[in-house]
Design an enzyme around this catalytic site. Structure first.
Site, PDB file in Angstrom:
ATOM      1  N   SER A 149      98.368 -60.536-108.880  1.00 54.44           N
ATOM      2  CA  SER A 149      97.718 -59.746-107.817  1.00 54.44           C
ATOM      3  C   SER A 149      96.229 -60.071-107.883  1.00 54.44           C
ATOM      4  CB  SER A 149      97.961 -58.259-108.028  1.00 54.44           C
ATOM      5  OG  SER A 149      97.616 -57.922-109.355  1.00 54.44           O
ATOM      6  N   GLU A 204      90.438 -68.329 -97.648  1.00 57.53           N
ATOM      7  CA  GLU A 204      91.650 -68.262 -96.810  1.00 57.53           C
ATOM      8  C   GLU A 204      91.816 -66.844 -96.253  1.00 57.53           C
ATOM      9  OE1 GLU A 204      95.005 -69.831 -99.086  1.00 57.53           O
ATOM     10  OE2 GLU A 204      93.582 -70.989-100.290  1.00 57.53           O
ATOM     11  N   VAL A 207     116.046 -77.897 -72.971  1.00 60.59           N
ATOM     12  CA  VAL A 207     116.438 -79.164 -73.622  1.00 60.59           C
ATOM     13  C   VAL A 207     116.989 -78.838 -75.017  1.00 60.59           C
ATOM     14  CG1 VAL A 207     115.542 -81.310 -74.615  1.00 60.59           C
ATOM     15  CG2 VAL A 207     114.724 -80.520 -72.365  1.00 60.59           C
ATOM     16  N   TYR A 208     116.256 -77.936 -75.717  1.00 60.27           N
ATOM     17  CA  TYR A 208     116.694 -77.535 -77.062  1.00 60.27           C
ATOM     18  C   TYR A 208     118.079 -76.860 -76.960  1.00 60.27           C
ATOM     19  CZ  TYR A 208     116.751 -75.420 -81.694  1.00 60.27           C
ATOM     20  OH  TYR A 208     117.122 -75.070 -82.972  1.00 60.27           O
ATOM     21  N   GLU A 263     103.107 -65.763 -97.351  1.00 55.99           N
ATOM     22  CA  GLU A 263     103.266 -64.470 -96.683  1.00 55.99           C
ATOM     23  C   GLU A 263     104.235 -64.612 -95.517  1.00 55.99           C
ATOM     24  OE1 GLU A 263     101.235 -62.661 -98.438  1.00 55.99           O
ATOM     25  OE2 GLU A 263     101.374 -60.694 -97.527  1.00 55.99           O
ATOM     26  N   ASP A 310      90.141 -56.792-105.888  1.00 58.67           N
ATOM     27  CA  ASP A 310      89.478 -56.677-104.581  1.00 58.67           C
ATOM     28  C   ASP A 310      87.980 -56.455-104.757  1.00 58.67           C
ATOM     29  OD1 ASP A 310      92.218 -54.634-103.270  1.00 58.67           O
ATOM     30  OD2 ASP A 310      91.986 -56.814-103.470  1.00 58.67           O
ATOM     31  N   LYS A 313      93.411 -63.376 -95.467  1.00 61.65           N
ATOM     32  CA  LYS A 313      94.386 -62.562 -96.208  1.00 61.65           C
ATOM     33  C   LYS A 313      95.353 -61.960 -95.186  1.00 61.65           C
ATOM     34  CE  LYS A 313      94.680 -59.297-100.058  1.00 61.65           C
ATOM     35  NZ  LYS A 313      95.731 -58.387 -99.531  1.00 61.65           N
ATOM     36  N   ASP A 365     112.562 -75.237 -73.497  1.00 56.76           N
ATOM     37  CA  ASP A 365     113.638 -74.522 -74.191  1.00 56.76           C
ATOM     38  C   ASP A 365     115.021 -75.026 -73.763  1.00 56.76           C
ATOM     39  OD1 ASP A 365     112.098 -71.191 -74.442  1.00 56.76           O
ATOM     40  OD2 ASP A 365     111.606 -73.161 -75.297  1.00 56.76           O
ATOM     41  N   LYS A 383      88.006 -57.211 -99.074  1.00 59.73           N
ATOM     42  CA  LYS A 383      88.777 -56.383 -98.139  1.00 59.73           C
ATOM     43  C   LYS A 383      87.860 -55.875 -97.025  1.00 59.73           C
ATOM     44  CE  LYS A 383      92.599 -55.354 -98.755  1.00 59.73           C
ATOM     45  NZ  LYS A 383      93.352 -54.458 -99.638  1.00 59.73           N
TER      46      LYS A 383
END
Ligand code: 1X8
Length: 321
Positions: A86, A116, A39-40, A173, A89, A118, A37, A313
Protein backbone atom coordinates in the site's frame (compact mmCIF):
# COMPACT_ATOMS: atom_id res chain seq x y z
CA UNK A 1 -24.15 -22.87 -47.05
CA UNK A 2 -22.53 -26.35 -46.87
CA UNK A 3 -21.10 -27.03 -43.36
CA UNK A 4 -17.29 -26.68 -43.42
CA UNK A 5 -15.07 -29.75 -43.13
CA UNK A 6 -13.14 -29.90 -39.83
CA UNK A 7 -9.95 -28.85 -41.60
CA UNK A 8 -11.61 -25.85 -43.27
CA UNK A 9 -13.38 -24.97 -40.00
CA UNK A 10 -10.07 -25.10 -38.12
CA UNK A 11 -8.32 -22.79 -40.61
CA UNK A 12 -11.26 -20.37 -40.69
CA UNK A 13 -11.58 -20.28 -36.88
CA UNK A 14 -7.87 -19.45 -36.47
CA UNK A 15 -8.19 -16.55 -38.94
CA UNK A 16 -11.45 -15.26 -37.41
CA UNK A 17 -9.97 -15.38 -33.90
CA UNK A 18 -6.90 -13.41 -34.96
CA UNK A 19 -9.04 -10.76 -36.71
CA UNK A 20 -11.56 -10.48 -33.86
CA UNK A 21 -8.87 -10.28 -31.15
CA UNK A 22 -7.04 -7.60 -33.15
CA UNK A 23 -10.26 -5.58 -33.56
CA UNK A 24 -10.99 -5.94 -29.81
CA UNK A 25 -7.40 -4.87 -28.97
CA UNK A 26 -7.78 -1.74 -31.12
CA UNK A 27 -11.16 -0.93 -29.57
CA UNK A 28 -10.67 -1.79 -25.88
CA UNK A 29 -6.93 -1.34 -25.35
CA UNK A 30 -5.91 1.34 -27.85
CA UNK A 31 -9.29 3.17 -27.89
CA UNK A 32 -8.78 3.36 -31.68
CA UNK A 33 -11.30 1.02 -33.39
CA UNK A 34 -10.60 0.42 -37.10
CA UNK A 35 -13.82 -1.40 -38.05
CA UNK A 36 -17.53 -0.73 -37.52
CA UNK A 37 -19.35 -2.83 -34.93
CA UNK A 38 -21.32 -4.70 -37.61
CA UNK A 39 -18.06 -6.00 -39.17
CA UNK A 40 -17.00 -7.35 -35.77
CA UNK A 41 -20.45 -8.81 -35.03
CA UNK A 42 -20.70 -10.64 -38.39
CA UNK A 43 -17.29 -12.33 -37.95
CA UNK A 44 -18.09 -13.06 -34.31
CA UNK A 45 -21.33 -14.83 -35.25
CA UNK A 46 -19.43 -16.86 -37.87
CA UNK A 47 -16.90 -17.96 -35.19
CA UNK A 48 -19.72 -18.85 -32.74
CA UNK A 49 -21.31 -21.06 -35.43
CA UNK A 50 -18.00 -22.82 -36.18
CA UNK A 51 -17.29 -23.40 -32.47
CA UNK A 52 -20.81 -24.76 -31.95
CA UNK A 53 -20.30 -27.15 -34.88
CA UNK A 54 -16.80 -28.15 -33.71
CA UNK A 55 -16.41 -27.41 -29.93
CA UNK A 56 -12.93 -28.99 -30.00
CA UNK A 57 -11.78 -25.94 -31.96
CA UNK A 58 -12.50 -23.57 -29.01
CA UNK A 59 -9.29 -22.06 -27.57
CA UNK A 60 -8.88 -20.17 -24.24
CA UNK A 61 -8.20 -16.87 -26.01
CA UNK A 62 -11.24 -17.12 -28.27
CA UNK A 63 -13.37 -13.94 -27.92
CA UNK A 64 -16.34 -16.28 -27.34
CA UNK A 65 -14.81 -17.08 -23.93
CA UNK A 66 -15.46 -13.53 -22.71
CA UNK A 67 -19.25 -13.60 -22.44
CA UNK A 68 -19.35 -15.17 -18.96
CA UNK A 69 -22.09 -17.61 -18.10
CA UNK A 70 -20.64 -19.48 -15.12
CA UNK A 71 -22.36 -18.90 -11.79
CA UNK A 72 -19.73 -19.47 -9.11
CA UNK A 73 -20.44 -20.86 -5.62
CA UNK A 74 -17.98 -18.39 -4.16
CA UNK A 75 -14.49 -16.98 -4.69
CA UNK A 76 -11.47 -19.09 -3.75
CA UNK A 77 -8.68 -17.46 -1.78
CA UNK A 78 -5.45 -16.61 -3.58
CA UNK A 79 -2.12 -16.10 -1.77
CA UNK A 80 -0.08 -13.45 -3.63
CA UNK A 81 3.51 -14.67 -4.27
CA UNK A 82 4.57 -10.99 -4.22
CA UNK A 83 2.48 -9.01 -1.68
CA UNK A 84 0.63 -5.98 -3.02
CA UNK A 85 2.02 -3.02 -1.12
CA UNK A 86 0.00 0.00 0.00
CA UNK A 87 1.16 3.59 -0.36
CA UNK A 88 1.89 6.28 2.23
CA UNK A 89 -0.30 9.27 1.35
CA UNK A 90 0.69 12.93 1.36
CA UNK A 91 -1.81 15.78 1.33
CA UNK A 92 0.25 18.92 0.70
CA UNK A 93 3.20 20.29 -1.26
CA UNK A 94 5.16 20.52 1.99
CA UNK A 95 4.66 16.81 2.71
CA UNK A 96 5.62 16.02 -0.88
CA UNK A 97 8.86 18.01 -0.55
CA UNK A 98 9.59 16.20 2.70
CA UNK A 99 9.18 12.87 0.86
CA UNK A 100 11.66 14.04 -1.80
CA UNK A 101 14.13 15.21 0.88
CA UNK A 102 13.96 11.80 2.63
CA UNK A 103 14.57 10.00 -0.67
CA UNK A 104 17.53 12.24 -1.64
CA UNK A 105 19.04 11.94 1.86
CA UNK A 106 18.79 8.15 1.80
CA UNK A 107 20.07 7.79 -1.74
CA UNK A 108 22.68 10.54 -1.64
CA UNK A 109 21.81 11.98 -5.06
CA UNK A 110 18.77 13.40 -6.90
CA UNK A 111 16.43 10.83 -8.50
CA UNK A 112 13.81 11.03 -11.25
CA UNK A 113 10.18 10.28 -10.46
CA UNK A 114 7.59 8.47 -12.58
CA UNK A 115 4.25 10.19 -11.95
CA UNK A 116 1.02 8.30 -12.67
CA UNK A 117 -2.68 9.05 -12.17
CA UNK A 118 -4.16 7.28 -9.14
CA UNK A 119 -7.14 5.48 -10.65
CA UNK A 120 -10.19 5.20 -8.38
CA UNK A 121 -11.00 1.54 -8.99
CA UNK A 122 -10.16 -1.89 -7.60
CA UNK A 123 -6.59 -3.21 -7.44
CA UNK A 124 -6.14 -6.47 -9.35
CA UNK A 125 -3.30 -8.89 -9.99
CA UNK A 126 -3.07 -10.81 -13.31
CA UNK A 127 -0.97 -13.95 -13.82
CA UNK A 128 0.10 -15.25 -17.21
CA UNK A 129 1.81 -18.55 -18.05
CA UNK A 130 3.57 -18.70 -21.40
CA UNK A 131 1.42 -15.81 -22.51
CA UNK A 132 -1.93 -17.27 -21.43
CA UNK A 133 -4.08 -15.50 -18.79
CA UNK A 134 -4.38 -18.10 -16.01
CA UNK A 135 -5.40 -16.19 -12.87
CA UNK A 136 -6.87 -12.86 -11.81
CA UNK A 137 -7.25 -11.85 -8.18
CA UNK A 138 -8.30 -8.95 -6.01
CA UNK A 139 -5.77 -7.22 -3.76
CA UNK A 140 -7.54 -8.44 -0.60
CA UNK A 141 -5.32 -7.53 2.37
CA UNK A 142 -2.26 -7.42 0.11
CA UNK A 143 -1.24 -10.99 0.94
CA UNK A 144 -4.49 -12.95 0.42
CA UNK A 145 -7.02 -11.94 -2.23
CA UNK A 146 -9.98 -13.54 -4.02
CA UNK A 147 -9.82 -15.49 -7.26
CA UNK A 148 -11.99 -13.50 -9.71
CA UNK A 149 -10.47 -14.95 -12.89
CA UNK A 150 -13.85 -15.79 -14.45
CA UNK A 151 -15.12 -12.24 -13.99
CA UNK A 152 -11.88 -10.65 -15.21
CA UNK A 153 -12.02 -12.77 -18.40
CA UNK A 154 -15.12 -10.73 -19.33
CA UNK A 155 -13.16 -7.44 -19.04
CA UNK A 156 -12.38 -6.74 -22.70
CA UNK A 157 -9.18 -4.74 -22.10
CA UNK A 158 -7.55 -7.66 -20.25
CA UNK A 159 -5.63 -9.75 -22.83
CA UNK A 160 -6.50 -13.47 -22.71
CA UNK A 161 -3.16 -14.10 -24.43
CA UNK A 162 -0.13 -11.77 -24.48
CA UNK A 163 1.68 -10.74 -27.65
CA UNK A 164 4.62 -12.84 -26.40
CA UNK A 165 4.46 -16.23 -24.62
CA UNK A 166 5.80 -14.83 -21.31
CA UNK A 167 5.24 -16.05 -17.75
CA UNK A 168 4.73 -12.83 -15.78
CA UNK A 169 2.48 -11.21 -13.20
CA UNK A 170 1.21 -7.64 -13.43
CA UNK A 171 -0.89 -5.40 -11.17
CA UNK A 172 -3.21 -2.59 -11.96
CA UNK A 173 -6.64 -1.15 -11.48
CA UNK A 174 -10.00 -2.35 -12.76
CA UNK A 175 -12.41 0.60 -12.99
CA UNK A 176 -15.76 1.67 -14.41
CA UNK A 177 -15.64 4.65 -16.81
CA UNK A 178 -17.74 7.63 -15.69
CA UNK A 179 -20.10 7.30 -18.68
CA UNK A 180 -20.78 3.61 -17.89
CA UNK A 181 -21.36 4.47 -14.24
CA UNK A 182 -23.99 7.10 -15.11
CA UNK A 183 -25.74 4.70 -17.55
CA UNK A 184 -25.69 1.82 -15.05
CA UNK A 185 -27.23 3.96 -12.29
CA UNK A 186 -29.94 5.23 -14.66
CA UNK A 187 -30.80 1.60 -15.49
CA UNK A 188 -30.83 0.65 -11.80
CA UNK A 189 -33.11 3.56 -10.96
CA UNK A 190 -35.52 2.53 -13.72
CA UNK A 191 -35.44 -1.01 -12.28
CA UNK A 192 -36.08 0.32 -8.78
CA UNK A 193 -32.68 -0.98 -7.62
CA UNK A 194 -30.28 0.78 -5.26
CA UNK A 195 -27.81 2.96 -7.18
CA UNK A 196 -24.02 2.82 -6.68
CA UNK A 197 -22.48 5.72 -4.77
CA UNK A 198 -19.47 6.06 -7.08
CA UNK A 199 -17.69 4.28 -9.96
CA UNK A 200 -15.30 2.55 -7.55
CA UNK A 201 -18.15 0.87 -5.68
CA UNK A 202 -19.81 -0.01 -9.00
CA UNK A 203 -16.59 -1.68 -10.24
CA UNK A 204 -16.10 -3.54 -6.94
CA UNK A 205 -19.75 -4.63 -6.91
CA UNK A 206 -19.45 -5.87 -10.51
CA UNK A 207 -16.32 -7.94 -9.83
CA UNK A 208 -17.91 -9.44 -6.69
CA UNK A 209 -20.78 -10.87 -8.75
CA UNK A 210 -20.85 -14.69 -8.70
CA UNK A 211 -22.80 -14.67 -11.97
CA UNK A 212 -20.11 -13.81 -14.53
CA UNK A 213 -22.77 -12.75 -17.07
CA UNK A 214 -23.43 -9.69 -14.90
CA UNK A 215 -19.76 -8.64 -14.81
CA UNK A 216 -19.64 -9.10 -18.61
CA UNK A 217 -22.30 -6.42 -19.04
CA UNK A 218 -20.71 -3.80 -16.78
CA UNK A 219 -18.22 -2.36 -19.33
CA UNK A 220 -15.31 -2.43 -16.90
CA UNK A 221 -11.84 -1.38 -18.03
CA UNK A 222 -8.27 -1.50 -16.70
CA UNK A 223 -4.99 0.34 -16.42
CA UNK A 224 -2.02 -1.90 -15.58
CA UNK A 225 0.94 -0.26 -13.83
CA UNK A 226 3.16 -2.70 -11.94
CA UNK A 227 5.34 -5.60 -13.06
CA UNK A 228 5.22 -7.98 -10.07
CA UNK A 229 6.96 -10.95 -11.67
CA UNK A 230 9.18 -9.66 -14.47
CA UNK A 231 9.72 -13.07 -16.02
CA UNK A 232 12.38 -12.53 -18.69
CA UNK A 233 11.68 -8.77 -18.94
CA UNK A 234 14.66 -6.58 -18.03
CA UNK A 235 13.16 -3.14 -17.48
CA UNK A 236 15.35 -0.97 -15.25
CA UNK A 237 12.82 1.85 -14.77
CA UNK A 238 9.10 2.18 -14.05
CA UNK A 239 8.69 4.23 -17.21
CA UNK A 240 10.16 1.42 -19.33
CA UNK A 241 8.09 -1.20 -17.50
CA UNK A 242 4.93 0.69 -18.55
CA UNK A 243 6.15 0.66 -22.16
CA UNK A 244 6.80 -3.09 -21.99
CA UNK A 245 3.36 -3.79 -20.49
CA UNK A 246 1.78 -1.82 -23.30
CA UNK A 247 3.86 -3.69 -25.90
CA UNK A 248 2.64 -7.03 -24.49
CA UNK A 249 -1.00 -5.99 -24.96
CA UNK A 250 -1.98 -4.45 -21.61
CA UNK A 251 -3.88 -1.16 -21.35
CA UNK A 252 -1.66 1.39 -19.62
CA UNK A 253 -2.47 4.97 -18.73
CA UNK A 254 -1.08 7.43 -21.32
CA UNK A 255 -0.78 10.34 -18.84
CA UNK A 256 2.29 9.04 -16.98
CA UNK A 257 5.32 11.31 -17.00
CA UNK A 258 8.94 11.13 -15.80
CA UNK A 259 9.78 14.22 -13.73
CA UNK A 260 13.37 15.23 -12.99
CA UNK A 261 12.58 17.39 -9.94
CA UNK A 262 9.90 17.59 -7.25
CA UNK A 263 8.90 20.97 -8.69
CA UNK A 264 8.07 19.24 -11.98
CA UNK A 265 6.10 16.64 -9.95
CA UNK A 266 4.14 19.46 -8.33
CA UNK A 267 3.38 21.01 -11.75
CA UNK A 268 2.05 17.61 -12.90
CA UNK A 269 -0.10 17.32 -9.74
CA UNK A 270 -1.56 20.81 -10.16
CA UNK A 271 -2.27 20.22 -13.86
CA UNK A 272 -4.33 17.11 -13.16
CA UNK A 273 -5.98 18.56 -10.08
CA UNK A 274 -7.41 21.20 -12.42
CA UNK A 275 -8.35 18.94 -15.36
CA UNK A 276 -9.38 15.68 -13.72
CA UNK A 277 -13.10 16.40 -14.27
CA UNK A 278 -12.41 16.12 -18.02
CA UNK A 279 -10.99 12.58 -17.67
CA UNK A 280 -13.36 9.74 -18.66
CA UNK A 281 -12.49 7.94 -15.40
CA UNK A 282 -12.17 8.99 -11.76
CA UNK A 283 -8.83 9.60 -10.09
CA UNK A 284 -8.28 10.42 -6.41
CA UNK A 285 -4.68 11.57 -6.62
CA UNK A 286 -1.27 11.08 -8.17
CA UNK A 287 1.18 8.23 -7.52
CA UNK A 288 4.82 9.31 -7.45
CA UNK A 289 7.47 6.57 -7.74
CA UNK A 290 11.25 6.71 -7.94
CA UNK A 291 11.72 5.80 -11.59
CA UNK A 292 14.92 3.70 -11.33
CA UNK A 293 14.30 0.15 -10.06
CA UNK A 294 17.82 -0.19 -8.56
CA UNK A 295 17.15 2.90 -6.42
CA UNK A 296 13.75 1.46 -5.45
CA UNK A 297 15.57 -1.69 -4.29
CA UNK A 298 18.07 0.36 -2.25
CA UNK A 299 15.23 2.23 -0.53
CA UNK A 300 13.07 -0.84 0.12
CA UNK A 301 9.93 -0.91 2.25
CA UNK A 302 8.73 0.05 5.71
CA UNK A 303 6.42 -2.47 7.39
CA UNK A 304 3.61 -1.79 4.95
CA UNK A 305 4.68 0.66 2.29
CA UNK A 306 7.54 1.40 -0.13
CA UNK A 307 9.98 4.20 0.84
CA UNK A 308 10.35 4.95 -2.88
CA UNK A 309 6.75 5.94 -3.60
CA UNK A 310 3.98 8.11 -2.24
CA UNK A 311 0.44 9.02 -3.22
CA UNK A 312 -0.55 12.67 -3.30
CA UNK A 313 -4.28 12.67 -2.47
CA UNK A 314 -6.48 15.44 -3.86
CA UNK A 315 -8.65 17.15 -1.24
CA UNK A 316 -12.19 15.67 -1.38
CA UNK A 317 -14.20 17.35 -4.15
CA UNK A 318 -15.76 20.57 -2.88
CA UNK A 319 -19.42 19.58 -2.59
CA UNK A 320 -21.08 20.65 -5.84
CA UNK A 321 -23.17 23.58 -4.62
N1 1X8 B 1 -1.92 1.04 -3.55
C1 1X8 B 1 -1.05 1.13 -4.55
O1 1X8 B 1 0.07 0.70 -4.46
C2 1X8 B 1 -1.46 1.81 -5.81
C3 1X8 B 1 -2.72 2.20 -6.16
C4 1X8 B 1 -2.78 2.80 -7.44
C5 1X8 B 1 -3.93 3.31 -8.12
N2 1X8 B 1 -5.16 3.28 -7.53
N3 1X8 B 1 -3.82 3.83 -9.35
C6 1X8 B 1 -2.62 3.89 -9.98
C7 1X8 B 1 -1.47 3.41 -9.35
C8 1X8 B 1 -0.17 3.49 -10.07
N4 1X8 B 1 -0.17 4.02 -11.30
O2 1X8 B 1 0.83 3.07 -9.53
C9 1X8 B 1 -1.57 2.86 -8.08
S1 1X8 B 1 -0.35 2.16 -7.08
Amino acid sequence: MEPLTFQAAEERSVKLREELNQYAYEYYVQDQPTVEDFVYDKKYQELVAIEMEYPDLITPESPTQRVGGKVLEGFEKVVHDVPLYSLNDVFSKEELIAFDERVKKAVGHPVSYCCELKIDGLSISLKYEEGLFIQGATRGDGTVGENITENLKTVKSIPLRLKEPLTIEVRGECYMPKASFIKLNQQREEEGKEVFANPRNAAAGSLRQLDTKIAAKRNLSTFLYTLADFGPLESTTQDHALTEMSRLGFRTNPEHRVCKTIDEVWEYIEAFHKTRDQLPYEIDGIVIKVNEFDVQDDLGFTVKAPRWATAYKFPPEEAQT
